[in-house]
Write a protein that holds these residues in place. Structure first.
Motif, mmCIF file in Angstrom:
data_model
loop_
_atom_site.group_PDB
_atom_site.id
_atom_site.type_symbol
_atom_site.label_atom_id
_atom_site.label_comp_id
_atom_site.label_asym_id
_atom_site.label_seq_id
_atom_site.Cartn_x
_atom_site.Cartn_y
_atom_site.Cartn_z
ATOM 1 N N LEU A 64 0.826 -1.207 0.000
ATOM 2 C CA LEU A 64 0.000 0.000 0.000
ATOM 3 C C LEU A 64 0.860 1.257 0.000
ATOM 4 O O LEU A 64 1.946 1.295 0.593
ATOM 5 N N GLU A 99 0.153 7.197 1.609
ATOM 6 C CA GLU A 99 -1.007 8.057 1.817
ATOM 7 C C GLU A 99 -2.309 7.284 2.033
ATOM 8 O O GLU A 99 -3.294 7.837 2.527
ATOM 9 N N SER A 100 -2.322 5.997 1.663
ATOM 10 C CA SER A 100 -3.533 5.206 1.861
ATOM 11 C C SER A 100 -3.531 4.445 3.194
ATOM 12 O O SER A 100 -4.564 3.938 3.618
ATOM 13 N N ALA A 108 -6.566 2.590 5.948
ATOM 14 C CA ALA A 108 -6.621 1.135 5.788
ATOM 15 C C ALA A 108 -6.651 0.457 7.152
ATOM 16 O O ALA A 108 -6.357 1.070 8.185
ATOM 17 N N VAL A 140 -8.397 -2.211 2.341
ATOM 18 C CA VAL A 140 -8.692 -0.844 1.895
ATOM 19 C C VAL A 140 -10.082 -0.809 1.276
ATOM 20 O O VAL A 140 -10.576 -1.813 0.742
ATOM 21 N N TYR A 152 -12.449 1.619 -1.346
ATOM 22 C CA TYR A 152 -12.473 2.726 -2.290
ATOM 23 C C TYR A 152 -13.855 2.815 -2.932
ATOM 24 O O TYR A 152 -14.556 1.811 -3.090
ATOM 25 N N LEU A 195 -4.210 0.219 -7.117
ATOM 26 C CA LEU A 195 -4.418 0.168 -5.671
ATOM 27 C C LEU A 195 -3.144 0.485 -4.895
ATOM 28 O O LEU A 195 -3.197 1.047 -3.795
ATOM 29 N N ASN A 220 -2.698 4.317 -4.194
ATOM 30 C CA ASN A 220 -3.883 4.979 -3.663
ATOM 31 C C ASN A 220 -4.911 5.230 -4.771
ATOM 32 O O ASN A 220 -5.553 6.279 -4.835
ATOM 33 N N CYS A 221 -5.081 4.224 -5.629
ATOM 34 C CA CYS A 221 -6.047 4.252 -6.745
ATOM 35 C C CYS A 221 -5.796 5.415 -7.698
ATOM 36 O O CYS A 221 -6.740 6.045 -8.211
ATOM 37 N N GLN A 265 -10.923 7.317 -1.301
ATOM 38 C CA GLN A 265 -10.778 6.245 -0.317
ATOM 39 C C GLN A 265 -11.715 6.488 0.860
ATOM 40 O O GLN A 265 -11.866 7.610 1.337
ATOM 41 N N ALA A 283 -12.048 5.717 4.661
ATOM 42 C CA ALA A 283 -11.244 5.276 5.804
ATOM 43 C C ALA A 283 -12.051 4.293 6.648
ATOM 44 O O ALA A 283 -13.218 4.531 6.956
#
Length: 344
Positions: free
Chosen positions: A251, A254-255, A259, A264, A266, A298, A301-302, A315, A317
């Motif tokens: 990951l 930033e994600s 997570a 995660v 989204y 992914l 962060n997509c 995303q 949380a």
């Protein structure tokens, strides 16, 4: 046979036996037949009043549309039969009003052209080169003369009623477009998700625990209680979320705050045109939109790595509650789905 005759403008002249020219004189235009409105001032004034009446009729039709639109009310406590009756009445009023508005402008314009505008036959020779200054000035003069002959300037009754009809006619369109749905704002900027909402499997229902999400698992989820919302279908269209588990070290930094143990969540709504992003490629960790092939990574962060989408998937949380069920830690920080003007 034929020969070129320079004395007649360079035209070809057909020759018979004995070299005698077989020429036909140009018959010219037929004699112009004057209309009654050309010779009788009373008939011209009568035609002018008829045209003005048609434009006024168009104005009345437009007003009927607006009055009918606002006067026929629809509200939630109407019975099914009463709703259909009002819908039928509304359609009839709007349809008849629009028909009269269009017919008045169209028939009035045709009647004006047929009875009052000049109808003399003329021949204009086209040329491909730019005209001389004298020719251009003559063209401007002819346009001004045509405008004067059309009566637009010297027939204020027709001019003013036409302006009134044309000014009123677009109003129903503005009203109809305004009523196609809510203006983009809070309805599009927010979703049903809020802090503490359990993630419920979609469509089978039921909460999901973090322990249920094995490595590589994918689940489609909705917020708890969405079925009891005022407009569940509208809320589901915005709240659809994709839940995926992968190695935590894959990951992006930033994600990680949003997570939980490599899991995660989204938004499932493509940021291009709103299609469902539901295709997951486990080896590359890519999400693919089937409509226009936008691809989201992914592990980044997509982030969009291919296709027409311009923004990453938002995303959601997540964390777990006291019973180990996955819940939303907080709502989305941004609007989901495609862009719109009022998007923050």
């Amino acid at each position: 046979m034929s020969t070129h005759d320079p004395d007649h403008g360079g035209s070809d002249v057909a020759l018979q036996e004995g070299d005698l020219p077989a020429r036909f004189d140009n018959p010219g235009l037929p004699e112009h037949a004057h209309r009654l409105t050309d010779t009788d001032p009373k008939a011209a004034r009568r035609a002018e009043r008829q045209v003005a009446f048609l434009f006024v009729l168009s104005m009345i039709g437009t007003l009927v549309v607006l009055v009918g639109y606002f006067s026929v009310k629809f509200h939630d406590n109407l019975g099914f039969t009463e709703y259909l009756n009002r819908l039928e009445l509304s359609n009839k009023v709007l349809g008849i009003g629009l028909a009269v508005a269009l017919l008045g402008i169209g028939v009035g314009a045709v009647h004006w052209a047929k009875t009052l505008m000049p109808d003399e036959e003329r021949i204009d020779y086209r040329h491909l080169q730019r005209g001389t200054d004298e020719e251009r000035a003559e063209a401007v003069e002819k346009l001004a003369t045509g405008a004067e002959e059309s009566g637009f300037a010297r027939r204020p009754l027709i001019r003013n009623t036409l302006i009134g009809a044309m000014a009123l006619f677009p109003l129903p369109g503005l009203v109809f477009f305004r009523d196609t749905g809510p203006l983009p704002g809070d309805d599009l900027s927010t979703t049903f998700w809020k802090a503490g909402d359990r993630l419920m499997l979609d469509p089978e229902g039921g909460p999901i625990k973090a322990s249920d999400m094995v490595l590589g698992a994918v689940a489609h989820v909705m917020p708890e209680g969405i079925e009891e919302s005022e407009h569940p279908l509208n809320e589901k269209a915005k709240a659809a979320v994709l839940l995926i588990r992968l190695e935590e070290d894959k990951l992006a930094a930033e994600s990680l705050p949003g997570a939980y143990g490599g899991i995660v969540a989204y938004s499932k709504i493509c940021t291009h045109m709103g299609c469902p992003v539901a295709l997951y490629e486990q080896q590359t960790h890519h999400l693919l939109c089937p409509c226009h092939q936008s691809t989201f990574d992914l592990t980044q962060n997509c982030k969009v790595i291919f296709g027409p989408a311009k923004r990453p998937l938002p995303q959601l949380a997540i964390t777990v509650d006291d019973e180990g069920y996955l819940v939303a830690k907080e709502p989305f920080h941004e609007a989901v789905g495609p862009s719109f003007w009022e998007r923050g």
